[in-house]
Each structure stands twice: as structure tokens, then as C-alpha cells.
Motif scaffolding. Structure first.
Motif, PDB file in Angstrom:
ATOM      1  N   GLY A   1      -6.369  -4.074 -19.482  1.00 49.79           N
ATOM      2  CA  GLY A   1      -7.455  -3.231 -19.019  1.00 49.79           C
ATOM      3  C   GLY A   1      -7.318  -2.759 -17.581  1.00 49.79           C
ATOM      4  N   PHE A   2      -6.291  -3.192 -16.892  1.00 50.83           N
ATOM      5  CA  PHE A   2      -6.151  -2.854 -15.477  1.00 50.83           C
ATOM      6  C   PHE A   2      -4.843  -2.119 -15.171  1.00 50.83           C
ATOM      7  CE2 PHE A   2      -9.160  -6.362 -15.530  1.00 50.83           C
ATOM      8  CZ  PHE A   2     -10.162  -5.855 -14.725  1.00 50.83           C
ATOM      9  N   ALA A   3      -4.394  -1.274 -16.078  1.00 53.08           N
ATOM     10  CA  ALA A   3      -3.133  -0.555 -15.873  1.00 53.08           C
ATOM     11  C   ALA A   3      -3.181   0.306 -14.621  1.00 53.08           C
ATOM     12  CB  ALA A   3      -2.805   0.296 -17.098  1.00 53.08           C
ATOM     13  N   ALA A   4      -4.250   1.043 -14.430  1.00 53.33           N
ATOM     14  CA  ALA A   4      -4.351   1.920 -13.257  1.00 53.33           C
ATOM     15  C   ALA A   4      -4.419   1.094 -11.975  1.00 53.33           C
ATOM     16  CB  ALA A   4      -5.566   2.834 -13.376  1.00 53.33           C
ATOM     17  N   PHE A   5      -5.280   0.096 -11.969  1.00 47.94           N
ATOM     18  CA  PHE A   5      -5.467  -0.730 -10.767  1.00 47.94           C
ATOM     19  C   PHE A   5      -4.197  -1.503 -10.433  1.00 47.94           C
ATOM     20  CE2 PHE A   5      -7.182  -4.725  -8.806  1.00 47.94           C
ATOM     21  CZ  PHE A   5      -7.574  -4.166  -7.605  1.00 47.94           C
ATOM     22  N   ALA A   6      -3.594  -2.141 -11.423  1.00 52.08           N
ATOM     23  CA  ALA A   6      -2.382  -2.925 -11.163  1.00 52.08           C
ATOM     24  C   ALA A   6      -1.248  -2.026 -10.665  1.00 52.08           C
ATOM     25  CB  ALA A   6      -1.959  -3.682 -12.424  1.00 52.08           C
ATOM     26  N   SER A   7      -1.093  -0.855 -11.265  1.00 54.04           N
ATOM     27  CA  SER A   7      -0.039   0.064 -10.824  1.00 54.04           C
ATOM     28  C   SER A   7      -0.237   0.462  -9.371  1.00 54.04           C
ATOM     29  CB  SER A   7      -0.044   1.320 -11.699  1.00 54.04           C
ATOM     30  OG  SER A   7       0.215   0.989 -13.036  1.00 54.04           O
ATOM     31  N   ALA A   8      -1.471   0.761  -9.008  1.00 53.52           N
ATOM     32  CA  ALA A   8      -1.765   1.169  -7.632  1.00 53.52           C
ATOM     33  C   ALA A   8      -1.551   0.013  -6.659  1.00 53.52           C
ATOM     34  CB  ALA A   8      -3.192   1.697  -7.544  1.00 53.52           C
ATOM     35  N   LYS A   9      -1.972  -1.186  -7.030  1.00 54.15           N
ATOM     36  CA  LYS A   9      -1.793  -2.340  -6.145  1.00 54.15           C
ATOM     37  C   LYS A   9      -0.329  -2.766  -6.048  1.00 54.15           C
ATOM     38  CE  LYS A   9      -5.741  -3.443  -4.289  1.00 54.15           C
ATOM     39  NZ  LYS A   9      -5.901  -3.493  -2.832  1.00 54.15           N
ATOM     40  N   PHE A  10       0.422  -2.614  -7.124  1.00 47.92           N
ATOM     41  CA  PHE A  10       1.873  -2.835  -7.060  1.00 47.92           C
ATOM     42  C   PHE A  10       2.473  -1.884  -6.031  1.00 47.92           C
ATOM     43  CE2 PHE A  10       1.864  -5.447 -10.780  1.00 47.92           C
ATOM     44  CZ  PHE A  10       3.150  -5.901 -11.046  1.00 47.92           C
ATOM     45  N   ALA A  11       2.084  -0.621  -6.101  1.00 45.74           N
ATOM     46  CA  ALA A  11       2.603   0.382  -5.169  1.00 45.74           C
ATOM     47  C   ALA A  11       2.222   0.051  -3.730  1.00 45.74           C
ATOM     48  CB  ALA A  11       2.082   1.775  -5.548  1.00 45.74           C
ATOM     49  N   LEU A  12       1.003  -0.391  -3.512  1.00 48.15           N
ATOM     50  CA  LEU A  12       0.555  -0.748  -2.165  1.00 48.15           C
ATOM     51  C   LEU A  12       1.359  -1.942  -1.632  1.00 48.15           C
ATOM     52  CD1 LEU A  12      -1.477  -0.133   0.119  1.00 48.15           C
ATOM     53  CD2 LEU A  12      -3.015  -1.792  -0.973  1.00 48.15           C
ATOM     54  N   ARG A  13       1.617  -2.910  -2.486  1.00 46.13           N
ATOM     55  CA  ARG A  13       2.420  -4.068  -2.066  1.00 46.13           C
ATOM     56  C   ARG A  13       3.836  -3.635  -1.699  1.00 46.13           C
ATOM     57  NH1 ARG A  13       5.087  -8.473  -5.692  1.00 46.13           N
ATOM     58  NH2 ARG A  13       5.139  -6.600  -6.884  1.00 46.13           N
ATOM     59  N   ALA A  14       4.431  -2.738  -2.478  1.00 45.39           N
ATOM     60  CA  ALA A  14       5.772  -2.236  -2.168  1.00 45.39           C
ATOM     61  C   ALA A  14       5.774  -1.474  -0.848  1.00 45.39           C
ATOM     62  CB  ALA A  14       6.273  -1.337  -3.299  1.00 45.39           C
ATOM     63  N   LEU A  15       4.742  -0.694  -0.614  1.00 46.01           N
ATOM     64  CA  LEU A  15       4.609   0.011   0.660  1.00 46.01           C
ATOM     65  C   LEU A  15       4.576  -0.978   1.816  1.00 46.01           C
ATOM     66  CD1 LEU A  15       3.922   2.557   2.419  1.00 46.01           C
ATOM     67  CD2 LEU A  15       1.523   1.989   1.972  1.00 46.01           C
TER      68      LEU A  15
END
Length: 169
Positions: free
Chosen positions: A149-163
């Protein structure tokens, strides 16, 4: 008379962002707090000022490059040198993958990842020439492990962590 150090909290909401802002205020920082709707900052700013600290509210959409550039320029020129930036925009929504629209996915990514990039870049632009400053991105378990249920949120937070990892290097 010298000005106090400045801390900027982008996404100073009612929970984590507000608590972070109050903590920096107690340590003597002038607080610059942001939300898209500046009126929602009144309780936080009033409580910080009631304790004798300095707080400035800013209505700002952190997804807008122009607004972020203007925010950092204004703070640096009119308030003081930014010592700390805390990026705390949430964007936590839950939808099944089949119910996640492109609009929801894009908006969540813009709020967590794009806005994080703009905040981090503008912070780095003022901090690197001085060889000092701290940039903090608040995280979530979703940055390490996506849940149902958190595909959008997890994808965005993964990206923020990589940044954050790339910026640290």
C-alpha cells in the motif's frame, strides 16, 4: 550585536517538524519554519515566541525551484546565515498499487524526493562556501523497506535516502 544561528525546518508540521523546530529554538537558533500554508504555522510560531525564542513563518511550496531559491536568498540576506536545514516533508499516503494513480505517485515523489533535492541543493549552495552547516533529511522505515500500500511513499523515500547518501559523499 551578532545574530543568532539560523535553523530552517522545511515541512514544520504538527508532529516531527514542529518538535524539531522547538528543539532548535531551545538551543538558541532563530527558526525559519515552512509549510505550503503559512497560516498553519501560527500555533508553532506562537509557541516558540512564547518561550522567548525567535521564529519566522514562511509559506512556501518546496516543490517549486523558484520559491526555494527565493526562500534561501531571503533568509540569508534578511535573517542570518543558515547553519542547519531540516527537510521534513511527509507525503505519506496509502493506496493499493492498482488504486495508485499517476497523479498520486507524481505528487508524492515531488513532495518527498524533488522537494528534498531542491532543499538540499539550496542549503549546500550557502553552506559549502563557508565550509560549515548541517543538512538533515527526516526518513521513514519506507526508505529501507516498502510495505503493501505504500509504493508511492516508499519510492519517494528511497529516492530521498539516495539523495542524502550522494550529497554526503
Amino acid at each position: 550585536m551578532s545574530r543568532p544561528p539560523v535553523a530552517v525546518v522545511i515541512g514544520a508540521g504538527d508532529a516531527t517538524g514542529g518538535a524539531v523546530a522547538r528543539r532548535f529554538a531551545r538551543e538558541g537558533y532563530a527558526l525559519c519554519v515552512t509549510r505550503r500554508n503559512v497560516d498553519q504555522l501560527s500555533p508553532l510560531v506562537d509557541s516558540i515566541r512564547a518561550e522567548g525564542a525567535v521564529a519566522y513563518p514562511f509559506g512556501c511550496d518546496a516543490r517549486s525551484e523558484e520559491q526555494m531559491i527565493e526562500l534561501f536568498n531571503h533568509i540569508e540576506s534578511d535573517i542570518g546565515e543558515i547553519e542547519v536545514v531540516v527537510f521534513n516533508i511527509g507525503a505519506n499516503v496509502r493506496f493499493s498499487i492498482t488504486e495508485t494513480t499517476e497523479r498520486v505517485y507524481r505528487k508524492v515523489w515531488e513532495m518527498a524526493a524533488l522537494a528534498g533535492f531542491l532543499s538540499g541543493r539550496e542549503a549546500a549552495r550557502v553552506m559549502l562556501p563557508r565550509n560549515r552547516g548541517t543538512i538533515i533529511f527526516t526518513g521513514a522505515t519506507a526508505s529501507l523497506r516498502g510495505s503493501s500500500g505504500f509504493a508511492a511513499f516508499a519510492s519517494a523515500k528511497f529516492a530521498l535516502r539516495a539523495l542524502a547518501q550522494s550529497m554526503a559523499r
